[in-house]
Design a protein around this motif. Structure first.
Motif, short mmCIF file in Angstrom:
data_model
loop_
_atom_site.label_atom_id
_atom_site.label_comp_id
_atom_site.label_asym_id
_atom_site.label_seq_id
_atom_site.Cartn_x
_atom_site.Cartn_y
_atom_site.Cartn_z
N GLU A 50 -5.60 10.15 13.27
CA GLU A 50 -5.53 8.84 13.94
C GLU A 50 -4.10 8.45 14.26
O GLU A 50 -3.82 7.90 15.32
N PRO A 83 -0.85 -0.95 6.98
CA PRO A 83 -1.09 0.47 6.67
C PRO A 83 -0.88 1.38 7.88
O PRO A 83 -0.27 2.44 7.77
N GLU A 87 1.99 4.37 8.30
CA GLU A 87 1.66 5.75 8.70
C GLU A 87 2.45 6.14 9.95
O GLU A 87 2.99 7.24 10.05
N ARG A 125 0.63 -2.93 -0.92
CA ARG A 125 -0.18 -2.29 -1.96
C ARG A 125 0.71 -1.68 -3.05
O ARG A 125 0.63 -0.51 -3.37
N GLN B 16 -10.29 -1.60 2.68
CA GLN B 16 -9.76 -0.35 3.22
C GLN B 16 -10.85 0.71 3.31
O GLN B 16 -10.91 1.45 4.27
N ARG B 21 -10.78 5.49 7.56
CA ARG B 21 -9.59 6.23 7.94
C ARG B 21 -8.47 6.14 6.91
O ARG B 21 -7.76 7.08 6.67
N ARG B 22 -8.27 4.96 6.33
CA ARG B 22 -7.09 4.80 5.48
C ARG B 22 -7.42 5.04 4.02
O ARG B 22 -8.27 4.39 3.45
N THR B 23 -6.74 5.95 3.44
CA THR B 23 -6.95 6.22 2.03
C THR B 23 -5.71 5.82 1.25
O THR B 23 -4.98 4.96 1.66
N GLU B 25 -2.87 6.98 0.98
CA GLU B 25 -1.53 7.29 1.49
C GLU B 25 -0.77 6.07 2.02
O GLU B 25 0.44 6.07 2.04
N CYS B 26 -1.52 5.09 2.49
CA CYS B 26 -0.84 4.03 3.23
C CYS B 26 -0.15 3.04 2.30
O CYS B 26 -0.31 1.84 2.40
#
Lengths: 146, 310
Positions: A50, A83, A87, A125, B16, B21-23, B25-26
């Motif tokens: 994505e 987020p 990325e 986070r 989330q 899509r977002r795990t 990592e973000c």
């Protein structure tokens, strides 16, 4: 210049095609192309599909140079979730696309700039690994900044 | 408090997860430090320092940012701001260079605070330095004659009134490309001659001890003078690469050039636009220069040919 196409592979093994003259806006890719012609697939092990799709969209933009600053701003504004921006910033760092990285980082900073610390933790986070006593001690140490 | 936080972050996680899509990592924590520092660089110094409380790994991150943005607006009292500045400079990681430093302070700044910040900037390889102060107690920019920096590329010294005397900066910054002075009092007769790399010079309501100003800069491409209250009668330009000359003010000085006129001249004159155009034709060589002139109400100017100078 012939329109040569490169193939980029995301972390989750998806393939993306992009014209070489656009892809070389990434300094990382430019160096790869210089070194070995980059005929095969370029793997990007830290970028998910994505995010890579976004990066490709950015690289494919058809902007006049003088409108480019506004475009990159708008581009990150429209993807204003933290987020996604993080990325994107990481992908831009790996691929060495400075404008995109700057814009994404600036947008994150802009989003958190009026947040309380607790809100910053949530937005980014970040797990608070201090006890309330330890946190108080740190606040006391840096009381000149509060 | 901790329990509440946990629930909220659980909710966040679920949110989330709804979007597959977002795990994990973000998270900013998992990003390279260079990226974390880059994000902190866009924050005001006060907020950057406060991030030390976020979590253990954040304790000293702010001490390594390549950018420092000091602004008194984040403080209720100027004294607290000065103390903050002092502590930040004390606790910074001294092995880290500071690329960009901005300092904005209202009220009357003491020479000690200004000197402290300037010394820090110059001894840590600053490239871009911007100061805005309302007033200075000593009435002087504390840039001492011994100051020099090869790293400095952009320097901006602005003050809210005209009490700040600017010492001769000539020869101190051999790589300086952009110089912006606002509200400075310039005593030196040839204040802009010692910058071999200078490309852009902006003089915003500066006072000059004499009515003649000399600018001698081989690479200078852009010169802007705003002069509402301060009067310059003559301006000697020894600037062979000047492309744009911009003047905003009440009386255009007589321009004396040694290398022909710049490619473009923009004049915004508050009182009498006709006078300024006369000023130009008097110099000669205007055939190769585009002149745009306007008054406060809009462009009324005329073009005197648009050929680019080679």
């Amino acid at each position: 210049m012939s329109k040569k196409t490169l193939t980029l592979m995301s972390k989750d093994k998806q393939l993306f095609n992009i014209e070489e003259h656009l892809a070389v806006q990434s300094v990382t890719i430019r160096n790869m192309v210089k070194e070995d012609g980059a005929s095969s697939v370029i793997p990007l092990p830290r970028v998910d599909s994505e995010t890579l799709a976004l990066v490709i969209e950015y690289l494919n933009r058809q902007q006049a140079p003088e409108e480019d600053e506004d475009y990159v701003k708008k581009f990150v504004d429209e993807r204003g979730e933290i987020p996604t921006l993080l990325e994107l910033a990481q992908a831009a760092l790996d691929l060495d696309i400075k404008k995109l990285m700057d814009a994404a980082c600036m947008k994150v900073a802009d989003l958190i700039k009026d947040f309380t610390l607790e809100e910053v933790r949530e937005a980014l986070r970040i797990e608070n690994d201090r006890t309330p006593e330890e946190e108080k001690a740190i606040r006391d140490e840096f009381q000149w900044a509060f | 408090m901790a329990a509440k936080r946990k629930t909220r972050s659980d909710q966040q996680c679920q949110k989330q997860r709804k979007r597959p899509r977002r795990t994990e990592e973000c998270r900013l924590d998992s990003l390279p430090e260079s990226l974390q520092l880059h994000i902190l660089s866009f924050l005001d110094a006060k907020q950057a320092v406060q991030t030390s409380v976020l979590a253990k790994s954040w304790i000293s991150l702010w001490t390594r940012t390549p950018v420092l943005r000091f602004n008194y607006i984040a403080f209720r009292k100027l004294r607290a701001f000065d103390k903050f500045v002092y502590n930040v400079l004390r606790f910074r990681d001294h092995a880290v260079k500071v690329n960009t430093l901005t300092f904005i302070r209202g009220g009357t700044s003491s020479a000690k605070v200004l000197k402290n910040v300037l010394d820090y900037a110059f001894s840590h390889g600053v490239s871009h330095l911007e100061f805005f102060i309302q007033r200075s107690r000593s009435g002087l920019w504390p840039v001492c004659p011994r100051t020099s920096s090869d790293s400095l590329k952009t320097l901006s010294l602005k003050s809210g009134n005209y009490v700040i005397r600017c010492p001769s900066l000539s020869g101190m910054f051999k790589n300086l490309a952009v110089l912006h002075l606002k509200g400075a009092v310039l005593k030196n007769l040839e204040p802009f001659s010692g910058f071999p790399m200078l490309e852009k010079l902006v003089l915003d309501d500066c006072r000059h001890a004499t009515t003649t100003m000399t600018v001698e800069a081989t690479r200078l491409a852009y010169l802007s003078i705003t002069s509402h209250v301060c009067r310059i009668n003559r301006c000697h330009l020894n600037t062979p690469n000047l492309r744009l000359f911009e003047y905003v003010g009440s009386d255009l000085p007589k321009l004396i050039t040694h290398d022909g006129l710049p490619t473009y001249v923009y004049i915004e004159e508050r009182c009498c636009a006709r006078g300024c155009l006369n000023g130009f034709t008097g110099i000669g060589g205007g055939g190769s220069t585009g002149v745009v002139s306007c008054d406060g109400e809009g462009v009324i100017g005329k073009h005197m040919g648009n050929q680019r100078r080679k």
